[in-house]
Design an enzyme around this catalytic site. Structure first.
Site, mmCIF file in Angstrom:
data_model
loop_
_atom_site.group_PDB
_atom_site.id
_atom_site.type_symbol
_atom_site.label_atom_id
_atom_site.label_comp_id
_atom_site.label_asym_id
_atom_site.label_seq_id
_atom_site.Cartn_x
_atom_site.Cartn_y
_atom_site.Cartn_z
ATOM 1 N N CYS A 99 -6.392 1.091 5.600
ATOM 2 C CA CYS A 99 -6.661 -0.147 6.066
ATOM 3 C C CYS A 99 -6.205 -0.348 7.446
ATOM 4 O O CYS A 99 -5.367 0.379 8.025
ATOM 5 C CB CYS A 99 -6.320 -1.331 5.269
ATOM 6 S SG CYS A 99 -4.493 -1.638 5.402
ATOM 7 N N HIS A 115 0.791 -1.297 0.044
ATOM 8 C CA HIS A 115 -0.125 -0.137 0.139
ATOM 9 C C HIS A 115 0.780 1.215 -0.149
ATOM 10 O O HIS A 115 1.855 1.135 0.471
ATOM 11 C CB HIS A 115 -0.906 -0.058 1.264
ATOM 12 C CG HIS A 115 -1.969 -1.024 1.090
ATOM 13 N ND1 HIS A 115 -2.877 -1.223 2.119
ATOM 14 C CD2 HIS A 115 -2.273 -2.008 0.282
ATOM 15 C CE1 HIS A 115 -3.690 -2.148 1.965
ATOM 16 N NE2 HIS A 115 -3.295 -2.597 0.531
ATOM 17 N N GLU A 117 0.806 3.849 2.040
ATOM 18 C CA GLU A 117 0.800 4.328 3.310
ATOM 19 C C GLU A 117 2.274 3.599 3.651
ATOM 20 O O GLU A 117 3.116 3.953 4.143
ATOM 21 C CB GLU A 117 -0.082 4.300 4.179
ATOM 22 C CG GLU A 117 -1.287 4.899 3.930
ATOM 23 C CD GLU A 117 -2.349 3.822 3.140
ATOM 24 O OE1 GLU A 117 -3.541 3.850 3.457
ATOM 25 O OE2 GLU A 117 -2.007 3.191 2.119
ATOM 26 N N CYS A 172 -2.446 -0.824 7.773
ATOM 27 C CA CYS A 172 -1.617 0.611 7.363
ATOM 28 C C CYS A 172 -2.037 1.577 8.687
ATOM 29 O O CYS A 172 -0.968 2.139 9.055
ATOM 30 C CB CYS A 172 -2.267 1.316 6.146
ATOM 31 S SG CYS A 172 -1.728 0.487 4.800
#
Length: 163
Positions: free
Chosen positions: A117, A79, A81, A120
């Site tokens: 999420c 991801h 992040e 993250c």
């Protein structure tokens, strides 16, 4: 001349970072900013050395009809992040702000109700980032205080995720 507000300025940069994403479903861009300096950037893509979904021509989660927010372990990508956090030192992230923008590949629109999420969010907490700003439209965004939103509201205590 109207000057762009600072939050949207940084969100615009995160949106440009997202253009490097390789996901066939949704691409996100993230930047970490501290004291008005960009510390790090990240976008969605497979781990170094592995093929991206855009190279393979398919998204496993899309192929299996997996709903948004579920079964991230089947995703090839790291991801945005996570990538931004990986590329920064913790000392530079303490008290910093993470700006996040997501775009749908199918129509180019902003990802509705986007937020990090649960994995993250945990990384953001441990990195010492204090604020997360998420774009909703070209000019609007939501601001999360990490301590209030994800430390005090610990979704892992009841097995439910707010993300």
């Amino acid at each position: 001349m109207t000057r762009r507000d600072k939050a949207n300025y940084y969100l615009d940069i995160a949106e440009t970072v997202a253009e490097r994403g390789t996901c066939l479903r949704r691409n996100f861009g993230a930047i970490i900013v501290k004291n008005d300096q960009i510390v790090s950037t990240g976008y969605v893509g497979a781990p170094r050395g592995r093929q991206n979904c855009s190279d393979l021509g398919y998204c496993t989660r899309e192929k299996l009809n997996i709903p948004r927010g579920q079964r991230y372990e089947l995703c090839r990508s790291v991801h945005a992040e996570m990538n931004a956090i990986i590329h920064a030192s913790r000392v530079d992230m303490l008290g910093a702000t993470l700006y996040l923008v997501g775009r749908e590949v199918s129509d180019g629109g902003y990802v509705q109700n986007a937020s990090p999420c649960s994995m993250c969010a945990r990384l953001i907490i441990n990195a010492g980032i204090s604020t997360v700003v998420v774009r909703d439209t070209r000019d609007t965004y939501r601001v999360y205080d990490v301590n209030e939103a994800w430390v005090e509201q610990d979704e892992s205590l009841n097995g439910l995720s707010n993300y």
